[in-house]
Design an enzyme around this catalytic site. Sequence first.
Site, PDB file in Angstrom:
ATOM      1  N   CYS A   1      41.655  55.586  28.417  1.00  0.00           N
ATOM      2  CA  CYS A   1      41.642  55.664  29.883  1.00  0.00           C
ATOM      3  C   CYS A   1      40.492  56.531  30.405  1.00  0.00           C
ATOM      4  O   CYS A   1      39.962  56.275  31.492  1.00  0.00           O
ATOM      5  CB  CYS A   1      42.972  56.199  30.401  1.00  0.00           C
ATOM      6  SG  CYS A   1      44.400  55.167  29.976  1.00  0.00           S
TER       7      CYS A   1
ATOM      8  N   CYS B   1      41.395  49.138  26.345  1.00  0.00           N
ATOM      9  CA  CYS B   1      42.813  49.195  26.701  1.00  0.00           C
ATOM     10  C   CYS B   1      43.672  48.874  25.478  1.00  0.00           C
ATOM     11  O   CYS B   1      44.358  47.845  25.406  1.00  0.00           O
ATOM     12  CB  CYS B   1      43.101  48.228  27.846  1.00  0.00           C
ATOM     13  SG  CYS B   1      44.672  48.549  28.681  1.00  0.00           S
TER      14      CYS B   1
ATOM     15  N   CYS C   1      44.055  51.316  38.152  1.00  0.00           N
ATOM     16  CA  CYS C   1      45.074  51.067  37.129  1.00  0.00           C
ATOM     17  C   CYS C   1      46.239  52.025  37.315  1.00  0.00           C
ATOM     18  O   CYS C   1      46.101  53.235  37.101  1.00  0.00           O
ATOM     19  CB  CYS C   1      44.483  51.229  35.728  1.00  0.00           C
ATOM     20  SG  CYS C   1      45.710  50.966  34.421  1.00  0.00           S
TER      21      CYS C   1
ATOM     22  N   LYS D   1      49.125  29.453  23.572  1.00  0.00           N
ATOM     23  CA  LYS D   1      47.868  30.159  23.842  1.00  0.00           C
ATOM     24  C   LYS D   1      46.694  29.420  23.209  1.00  0.00           C
ATOM     25  O   LYS D   1      45.674  29.158  23.847  1.00  0.00           O
ATOM     26  CB  LYS D   1      47.921  31.586  23.289  1.00  0.00           C
ATOM     27  CG  LYS D   1      46.610  32.346  23.469  1.00  0.00           C
ATOM     28  CD  LYS D   1      46.427  33.456  22.468  1.00  0.00           C
ATOM     29  CE  LYS D   1      45.961  32.942  21.137  1.00  0.00           C
ATOM     30  NZ  LYS D   1      45.530  34.015  20.198  1.00  0.00           N
TER      31      LYS D   1
END
Length: 203
Positions: free
Chosen positions: A188, A181, A199, A111
Site C-alpha cells: 500500500c 496488491c 482505496c 475465466k
Amino acid sequence: MGCDQAQWKEQDPKNSRFATLISLMLSSQTKDEVTDAAVARLRTAVGGSLSVDAVIAADEATISEAICKVGFWRRKTQYIKQAAQRLRDDFDSDVPKTVDELCSLPGVGPKMAFLALQVARKLNLGIGVDVHVHRITNRLGWHRRPTKNPEETRLNLQSWLPKELHGEINHMLVGFGQTVCLPVGPKCDSCTLSSARLCPSAQ
C-alpha cells in the site's frame, strides 16, 4: 506477458488460437513469466509449432518435462492431452467459439473461456475474473456489497463496467495483483491508489 503473447509465434490461425488456450491452461496458479517460458519450451518440445496434432502425438513425459515449472503441472499435462484430443474429435482441431463449449474441455473454466474468446477469437462475451480481479475489486470497493466468489464478481462488474473495458480489466488487475496488491502484505505504501485515497482498504 500474458496469454496474448503465445499466439504471436504461430503462423497458422488454428495454431495461434490453440497456443492462446494452452497458455491460459498453464497460467492458473502460475506467474506470467513462468507461463511464457513453459509455452516456449512446450512449443520446442513438440516440434516448433503448438498444434493440436503435435500435442496429441507427443507423449505425456515430453509435455511434463516442458511445463514442469508451472503450478500443478502433472494435472495440466493430462488436461492438455485430453483437451487436444477433444478439439480434434469435436471441434475440427480448433478452439471453440462459445463459453459453454470451451468450458466442456478438461481444465478450462469460465475465466479461461472468456479470455480465450477475447484473445483468440476477438469475441467480447464477458470478463475473465480470477482471484486477483476478485480480490482487488473488492478491496477497491467496486461492489455495492462484497462479492463472495469470482462468478459473482464477474456478473456485478459486467452490470456496470463499459463493455469496451471488459477485455482490459483482467490483464490490468492481474499484473497489479502480482506486483503491488498482493494477497498477503499488499504494498500500500507504494500504491498510487492508496496515496490518492482511492482505496478504502489501504493499510
